[in-house]
Design a protein around this motif. Structure first.
Motif, short mmCIF file in Angstrom:
data_model
loop_
_atom_site.label_atom_id
_atom_site.label_comp_id
_atom_site.label_asym_id
_atom_site.label_seq_id
_atom_site.Cartn_x
_atom_site.Cartn_y
_atom_site.Cartn_z
N UNK A 193 -40.78 8.48 -27.08
CA UNK A 193 -39.68 8.54 -25.77
C UNK A 193 -39.40 9.81 -25.29
N UNK A 194 -39.92 10.19 -24.05
CA UNK A 194 -39.60 11.58 -23.42
C UNK A 194 -38.62 10.81 -22.33
N UNK A 195 -37.37 11.03 -22.48
CA UNK A 195 -36.18 11.06 -21.44
C UNK A 195 -36.04 12.43 -20.81
N UNK A 196 -36.09 12.12 -19.48
CA UNK A 196 -35.66 13.33 -18.64
C UNK A 196 -34.27 12.77 -17.77
N UNK A 197 -33.19 13.46 -17.99
CA UNK A 197 -31.78 13.25 -17.65
C UNK A 197 -31.11 14.21 -17.38
N UNK A 198 -30.00 14.30 -16.63
CA UNK A 198 -28.98 15.41 -16.58
C UNK A 198 -28.08 15.21 -17.56
N UNK A 199 -28.19 14.09 -18.36
CA UNK A 199 -27.42 13.65 -19.56
C UNK A 199 -27.99 13.70 -20.90
N UNK A 200 -29.29 14.16 -20.87
CA UNK A 200 -30.02 14.18 -21.90
C UNK A 200 -29.30 14.77 -23.30
N UNK A 201 -28.44 15.79 -23.01
CA UNK A 201 -27.83 16.24 -24.61
C UNK A 201 -26.73 15.10 -25.10
N UNK A 202 -26.08 14.01 -24.19
CA UNK A 202 -25.38 13.00 -24.67
C UNK A 202 -26.22 11.91 -25.30
N UNK A 203 -27.48 11.71 -24.50
CA UNK A 203 -28.17 10.75 -24.87
C UNK A 203 -28.75 11.03 -26.23
N UNK A 204 -29.24 12.17 -26.42
CA UNK A 204 -29.75 12.49 -27.65
C UNK A 204 -28.61 12.67 -28.94
N UNK B 243 -33.67 -0.96 -28.34
CA UNK B 243 -32.53 -0.34 -28.70
C UNK B 243 -32.46 0.90 -27.98
N UNK B 244 -33.39 1.78 -28.18
CA UNK B 244 -33.33 3.18 -27.76
C UNK B 244 -33.39 3.13 -26.29
N UNK B 245 -34.03 2.19 -25.42
CA UNK B 245 -34.10 2.22 -24.27
C UNK B 245 -32.88 1.68 -23.62
N UNK B 246 -32.08 0.81 -24.36
CA UNK B 246 -30.70 0.59 -23.97
C UNK B 246 -29.62 1.56 -24.05
N UNK B 247 -29.84 2.22 -25.05
CA UNK B 247 -28.99 3.37 -25.30
C UNK B 247 -29.01 4.47 -23.94
N UNK B 248 -30.44 4.82 -23.57
CA UNK B 248 -30.50 5.85 -22.57
C UNK B 248 -29.92 5.27 -21.39
N UNK B 249 -30.41 3.93 -20.98
CA UNK B 249 -30.11 3.40 -19.74
C UNK B 249 -28.51 3.11 -19.56
N UNK B 250 -27.60 3.11 -20.71
CA UNK B 250 -26.35 2.87 -20.65
C UNK B 250 -25.48 4.07 -20.41
N UNK B 251 -26.11 5.17 -20.72
CA UNK B 251 -25.49 6.39 -20.57
C UNK B 251 -25.86 7.01 -19.21
N UNK B 252 -27.10 6.93 -18.74
CA UNK B 252 -27.78 7.46 -17.57
C UNK B 252 -28.76 6.30 -16.81
N UNK B 253 -28.15 5.44 -16.26
CA UNK B 253 -29.26 4.39 -15.45
C UNK B 253 -30.24 4.84 -14.64
N UNK B 254 -29.91 6.15 -14.24
CA UNK B 254 -31.26 6.95 -13.29
C UNK B 254 -31.88 7.58 -14.11
N UNK B 255 -32.09 7.64 -15.54
CA UNK B 255 -32.95 8.57 -16.48
C UNK B 255 -34.33 7.85 -16.18
N UNK B 256 -35.17 9.09 -16.35
CA UNK B 256 -36.60 8.92 -16.03
C UNK B 256 -37.23 8.77 -17.61
N UNK B 257 -37.64 7.74 -18.00
CA UNK B 257 -38.17 7.38 -19.41
C UNK B 257 -39.56 7.40 -19.55
N UNK B 258 -40.39 8.02 -20.36
CA UNK B 258 -41.70 7.89 -20.31
C UNK B 258 -41.89 7.23 -21.98
N UNK B 259 -42.71 6.26 -22.12
CA UNK B 259 -42.93 5.67 -23.50
C UNK B 259 -44.41 5.75 -23.57
N UNK B 260 -44.84 6.26 -24.70
CA UNK B 260 -46.34 6.47 -25.04
C UNK B 260 -46.61 6.07 -26.69
#
Length: 287
Positions: free
Chosen positions: A207-218, A257-274
């Motif tokens: 998961x590569x998550x680009x977000x203004x709230x990335x530290x909180x997501x982490x 589960x991880x995708x749900x955590x990221x979206x619950x904190x920042x619905x606008x997060x840009x998520x790349x799954x590879x």
């Protein structure tokens, strides 16, 4: 040679022996009894068997000598030694299984072309995949595939598939078209199995998550999922604003589960799954 050094060599040699044994069995048990084909030098040995009755164990050894010398010049000393082991052990196991079949200890499988092509693809792919994974080849087009893979980074399975299709196409002059079509099924399956074994049986998702709230997501991922997360500084090309990217590798069962955590904190997060393969480290495979 010390005991530890000898043990290190055996950890490589024994899997190569296992791989060539599986490969030889697939050739003699599924390919030849059903008049199927193979690619590369192995395909030539099979054609010689069909046309003149020459034992594959002999023709395989003779035809691979020039390619072995070429590989010695290009691949380097240690690697070509493992290739020599692969060539010699393949001829040896071909001879062993030939004798076992001649004596009736092993019955040939020649009843169903579909099953034969499927099982041939699995056994040949598994055998070659094990040999490749531990740095050896069985000679022939395998040497060419390893050279191209080393120089240009191509997938071993893709190179083998391309070479095999060319050789099998030329065999149309000697083998029925129906058998060639079944052979293509076996070749395709073998290429997939080779890549599967090469890349590792354990596959995960990155998961590569680009977000203004990335530290909180982490922090949340670390606390709730007990997974390590790496924060990577980044700058938005359009906004020119500094932000972070969160990078995390999880098993397939943890994707939702991880995708749900990221979206619950920042619905606008840009998520790349590879896809990632052969994951080593804490929480995954430990060497």
């Amino acid at each position: 040679m010390g005991t530890s050094k000898l043990g290190g060599y055996m950890k490589i040699v024994l899997p190569i022996l296992l791989g060539t044994a599986i490969y030889a069995f697939g050739l003699l048990y599924f390919i030849i009894p059903n008049q199927l084909m193979e690619g590369g030098v192995t395909g030539v040995t099979i054609l010689l068997k069909y046309a003149f009755g020459i034992s594959p164990s002999i023709s395989n050894l003779v035809l691979n000598i020039p390619l072995f010398l070429l590989g010695w010049r290009i691949l380097g000393g240690r690697q070509i030694i493992y290739t020599g082991i692969g060539i010699g052990s393949l001829s040896f196991f071909l001879w062993i299984f030939e004798k076992m079949m001649e004596s009736g200890w092993i019955k040939t499988f020649a009843t169903d072309y579909i099953l034969a092509s499927l099982y041939a693809g699995v056994t040949l792919g598994a055998g070659l995949g094990i040999v490749f994974r531990f740095g050896g080849t069985t000679g022939g087009s395998d040497i060419v595939a390893r050279i191209l893979g080393k120089k240009y980074g191509f997938s071993m399975g893709q190179i083998i598939l391309t070479i095999d299709v060319i050789i099998i196409g030329l065999s149309l002059f000697y083998v029925a078209i129906e058998n060639i079509l079944y052979t293509l099924v076996a070749v395709f399956i073998a290429s997939r199995v080779i890549d599967f074994i090469q890349e590792g049986a354990y596959a995960a998702k990155a998961f590569t998550i680009i977000s203004d709230r990335a530290p909180e997501i982490a922090d949340t991922i670390t606390k709730e999922m007990d997974r390590g997360v790496t924060l990577i500084p980044a700058i938005g090309a359009y906004s020119k604003q500094a932000k972070h990217m969160a990078y995390c590798v999880v098993s397939r069962t943890e994707i939702r589960r991880l995708n749900g955590i990221a979206k619950s904190i920042d619905p606008r997060a840009f998520i790349i799954i590879s896809d990632v393969h052969d994951v080593h480290g804490e929480g995954f495979r430990e060497d």
